[in-house]
Design a protein around this motif. Structure first.
Motif, PDB file in Angstrom:
ATOM      1  N   LEU A 180      -2.363   0.013  51.184  1.00  0.00           N
ATOM      2  CA  LEU A 180      -2.593  -1.733  50.491  1.00  0.00           C
ATOM      3  C   LEU A 180      -3.731  -1.750  50.739  1.00  0.00           C
ATOM      4  N   ASP A 181      -4.695  -1.719  50.573  1.00  0.00           N
ATOM      5  CA  ASP A 181      -6.073  -2.242  50.311  1.00  0.00           C
ATOM      6  C   ASP A 181      -6.185  -3.816  50.003  1.00  0.00           C
ATOM      7  N   HIS A 182      -5.877  -4.192  48.897  1.00  0.00           N
ATOM      8  CA  HIS A 182      -5.570  -5.003  48.787  1.00  0.00           C
ATOM      9  C   HIS A 182      -5.479  -5.485  47.179  1.00  0.00           C
ATOM     10  N   ASP A 183      -4.722  -6.713  47.208  1.00  0.00           N
ATOM     11  CA  ASP A 183      -3.781  -7.484  45.705  1.00  0.00           C
ATOM     12  C   ASP A 183      -4.821  -8.028  45.218  1.00  0.00           C
ATOM     13  N   MET A 184      -4.609  -7.791  43.792  1.00  0.00           N
ATOM     14  CA  MET A 184      -5.891  -8.087  42.924  1.00  0.00           C
ATOM     15  C   MET A 184      -5.137  -8.893  42.160  1.00  0.00           C
ATOM     16  N   ASP A 185      -5.089 -10.446  42.224  1.00  0.00           N
ATOM     17  CA  ASP A 185      -4.362 -11.075  40.954  1.00  0.00           C
ATOM     18  C   ASP A 185      -5.312 -10.717  38.942  1.00  0.00           C
ATOM     19  N   MET A 186      -4.242 -10.593  38.521  1.00  0.00           N
ATOM     20  CA  MET A 186      -5.081  -9.794  37.328  1.00  0.00           C
ATOM     21  C   MET A 186      -5.161 -11.420  36.178  1.00  0.00           C
ATOM     22  N   GLY A 187      -4.110 -12.891  36.722  1.00  0.00           N
ATOM     23  CA  GLY A 187      -4.010 -13.233  35.444  1.00  0.00           C
ATOM     24  C   GLY A 187      -1.787 -12.960  34.843  1.00  0.00           C
ATOM     25  N   SER A 188      -2.301 -12.996  33.797  1.00  0.00           N
ATOM     26  CA  SER A 188      -1.124 -12.475  33.311  1.00  0.00           C
ATOM     27  C   SER A 188      -0.585 -11.072  33.031  1.00  0.00           C
ATOM     28  N   MET A 189      -1.993 -10.121  33.218  1.00  0.00           N
ATOM     29  CA  MET A 189      -1.091  -8.921  32.701  1.00  0.00           C
ATOM     30  C   MET A 189      -0.779  -8.707  34.333  1.00  0.00           C
ATOM     31  N   GLY A 190      -0.538  -9.488  35.112  1.00  0.00           N
ATOM     32  CA  GLY A 190      -0.045  -9.515  37.012  1.00  0.00           C
ATOM     33  C   GLY A 190      -0.450  -9.311  37.942  1.00  0.00           C
ATOM     34  N   VAL A 191      -0.710  -8.576  38.664  1.00  0.00           N
ATOM     35  CA  VAL A 191      -1.306  -8.070  40.053  1.00  0.00           C
ATOM     36  C   VAL A 191      -1.689  -6.778  39.882  1.00  0.00           C
ATOM     37  N   TYR A 192      -2.916  -6.308  40.922  1.00  0.00           N
ATOM     38  CA  TYR A 192      -3.537  -5.208  40.861  1.00  0.00           C
ATOM     39  C   TYR A 192      -3.283  -5.144  42.135  1.00  0.00           C
ATOM     40  N   LYS A 193      -2.901  -3.316  42.836  1.00  0.00           N
ATOM     41  CA  LYS A 193      -2.567  -3.591  44.203  1.00  0.00           C
ATOM     42  C   LYS A 193      -3.789  -1.879  44.525  1.00  0.00           C
ATOM     43  N   ILE A 194      -4.253  -2.493  44.749  1.00  0.00           N
ATOM     44  CA  ILE A 194      -5.437  -0.717  45.570  1.00  0.00           C
ATOM     45  C   ILE A 194      -5.014  -0.771  46.687  1.00  0.00           C
ATOM     46  N   PHE A 195      -5.044   0.888  46.380  1.00  0.00           N
ATOM     47  CA  PHE A 195      -4.278   1.221  47.971  1.00  0.00           C
ATOM     48  C   PHE A 195      -5.316   2.483  48.409  1.00  0.00           C
ATOM     49  N   ALA A 196      -4.655   2.849  49.494  1.00  0.00           N
ATOM     50  CA  ALA A 196      -6.453   3.282  49.970  1.00  0.00           C
ATOM     51  C   ALA A 196      -5.243   4.834  50.877  1.00  0.00           C
ATOM     52  N   HIS A 197      -6.456   5.567  50.775  1.00  0.00           N
ATOM     53  CA  HIS A 197      -6.141   7.098  51.444  1.00  0.00           C
ATOM     54  C   HIS A 197      -7.326   6.890  53.611  1.00  0.00           C
ATOM     55  N   ASN A 198      -6.819   6.804  54.337  1.00  0.00           N
ATOM     56  CA  ASN A 198      -7.019   6.832  55.830  1.00  0.00           C
ATOM     57  C   ASN A 198      -8.232   5.942  55.801  1.00  0.00           C
ATOM     58  N   GLY A 199      -7.888   4.602  54.779  1.00  0.00           N
ATOM     59  CA  GLY A 199      -8.607   3.090  55.123  1.00  0.00           C
ATOM     60  C   GLY A 199      -9.889   3.551  54.151  1.00  0.00           C
ATOM     61  N   THR A 200      -9.885   4.222  52.865  1.00  0.00           N
ATOM     62  CA  THR A 200     -11.014   3.958  52.370  1.00  0.00           C
ATOM     63  C   THR A 200     -10.150   4.223  50.700  1.00  0.00           C
ATOM     64  N   PRO A 201     -10.021   3.431  50.200  1.00  0.00           N
ATOM     65  CA  PRO A 201      -9.592   3.074  48.620  1.00  0.00           C
ATOM     66  C   PRO A 201      -9.537   3.760  47.697  1.00  0.00           C
ATOM     67  N   ILE A 202      -8.842   4.421  46.963  1.00  0.00           N
ATOM     68  CA  ILE A 202      -9.491   6.183  46.389  1.00  0.00           C
ATOM     69  C   ILE A 202      -8.451   4.745  44.822  1.00  0.00           C
ATOM     70  N   GLY A 203      -7.876   4.099  44.709  1.00  0.00           N
ATOM     71  CA  GLY A 203      -7.278   3.805  43.316  1.00  0.00           C
ATOM     72  C   GLY A 203      -6.089   2.267  43.227  1.00  0.00           C
ATOM     73  N   GLY A 204      -5.971   2.088  42.036  1.00  0.00           N
ATOM     74  CA  GLY A 204      -5.094   0.947  41.669  1.00  0.00           C
ATOM     75  C   GLY A 204      -3.710   1.206  41.140  1.00  0.00           C
ATOM     76  N   MET A 205      -2.450   0.373  41.413  1.00  0.00           N
ATOM     77  CA  MET A 205      -1.534   0.771  40.415  1.00  0.00           C
ATOM     78  C   MET A 205      -0.693  -0.989  39.857  1.00  0.00           C
ATOM     79  N   MET A 206      -0.327  -0.838  39.025  1.00  0.00           N
ATOM     80  CA  MET A 206       0.022  -2.703  38.159  1.00  0.00           C
ATOM     81  C   MET A 206       1.457  -2.267  37.906  1.00  0.00           C
TER      82      MET A 206
END
Length: 271
Positions: A180-206
């Motif tokens: 997990l790189d960091h969580d992003m609060d999207m308000g009513s849409m929920g939490v967007y989780k930025i994920f990383a590979h070897n320390g580099t952010p490569i995508g997000g999931m929600m």
């Protein structure tokens, strides 16, 4: 309960390495994406292939970087699934990772098998049904050069609309080692989780919104400017279904459907 995944991992395990379009019309799709993104379409000449396969490449010359591939529907899938883009993730052991998917509640939709000269792959799905491919690439004598992550034409971001965002992150961190790189609060849409590979952010999931009918992965391709790209999409017969929209960090995105019905996204540093 998620099962532990044993053994040490290489630096490439969990790395996105390919993106593939399955379409009912490779000729029309090739023209569309060449116009919208700037890819060259190159047929693959391999005697072991059961069906025509095409590469999407950027640059000039015989060994320019490939960023994705394209194929027609195989007979067994025709009419059963919609046109789609699917990502490939490198793994250290394709057979073991397929077992890890099953042990942690996922599915294997196509059992591991070899693509001669390329690698061993399988089609898998997470516990909520989002499909992705895994591959153990075979060593190559002259591997093609790779585009920089931010280069025009490359995949700039990956996004999972999950059945449950928290459960999905736990699953993929277990089988691919993503962090997990960091969580992003999207308000009513929920939490967007930025994920990383070897320390580099490569995508997000929600957790998927109600407008997304089923859990799925989607892929963002880099372009120079989003408004001009949006115009190319519509001129080529595609649809812009969301955007242009500015996202955190200052980039601009659009979400689209190509003329054959495949969902894809574009990202640019400016409008």
């Amino acid at each position: 309960m998620l099962q532990s995944v044993s053994g040490s991992r290489s630096q490439t395990h969990g790395k996105f390495i390919w993106c593939e379009l399955m379409t009912p019309d490779t000729e029309a799709s090739g023209r569309f994406y060449s116009s919208v993104i700037g890819w060259k379409v190159k047929p693959v000449e391999m005697p072991d292939l059961e069906f025509p396969y095409f590469l999407f490449e950027m640059g000039e010359g015989d060994n320019c970087p490939g960023v994705g591939g394209m194929m027609n529907f195989p007979p067994e899938l025709e009419g059963k699934i919609p046109p789609n883009w699917t990502g490939y993730v490198a793994v250290d052991d394709c057979d073991q990772t397929a077992k890890d998917f099953i042990a942690n509640g996922g599915q294997v939709q196509r059992e591991p098998e070899d693509i001669p000269g390329i690698g061993r792959f399988a089609v898998v799905a997470d516990p909520h049904g989002a499909v992705i491919c895994i591959m153990k690439p075979f060593p190559m004598e002259n591997p093609p050069q790779e585009l920089a992550p931010e280069a025009v034409g490359n995949v700039g971001w990956r996004e999972l609309y999950a059945g449950d965002g928290n459960q999905a992150f736990d699953f993929y961190s277990k089988v691919f080692g993503w962090t997990l790189d960091h969580d992003m609060d999207m308000g009513s849409m929920g939490v967007y989780k930025i994920f990383a590979h070897n320390g580099t952010p490569i995508g997000g999931m929600m957790t998927r919104p109600e407008s997304v009918p089923m859990p799925c992965w989607c892929y963002y391709f880099n372009v120079e400017a989003i408004d001009a790209a949006a115009s190319r999409v519509t001129l080529g017969g595609g649809q812009v279904v969301n955007g242009p929209m500015e996202v955190p960090g200052g980039s601009w995105i659009i979400q689209c459907i190509d003329p054959q019905g495949a969902f894809f996204c574009l990202v640019a540093p400016r409008r």
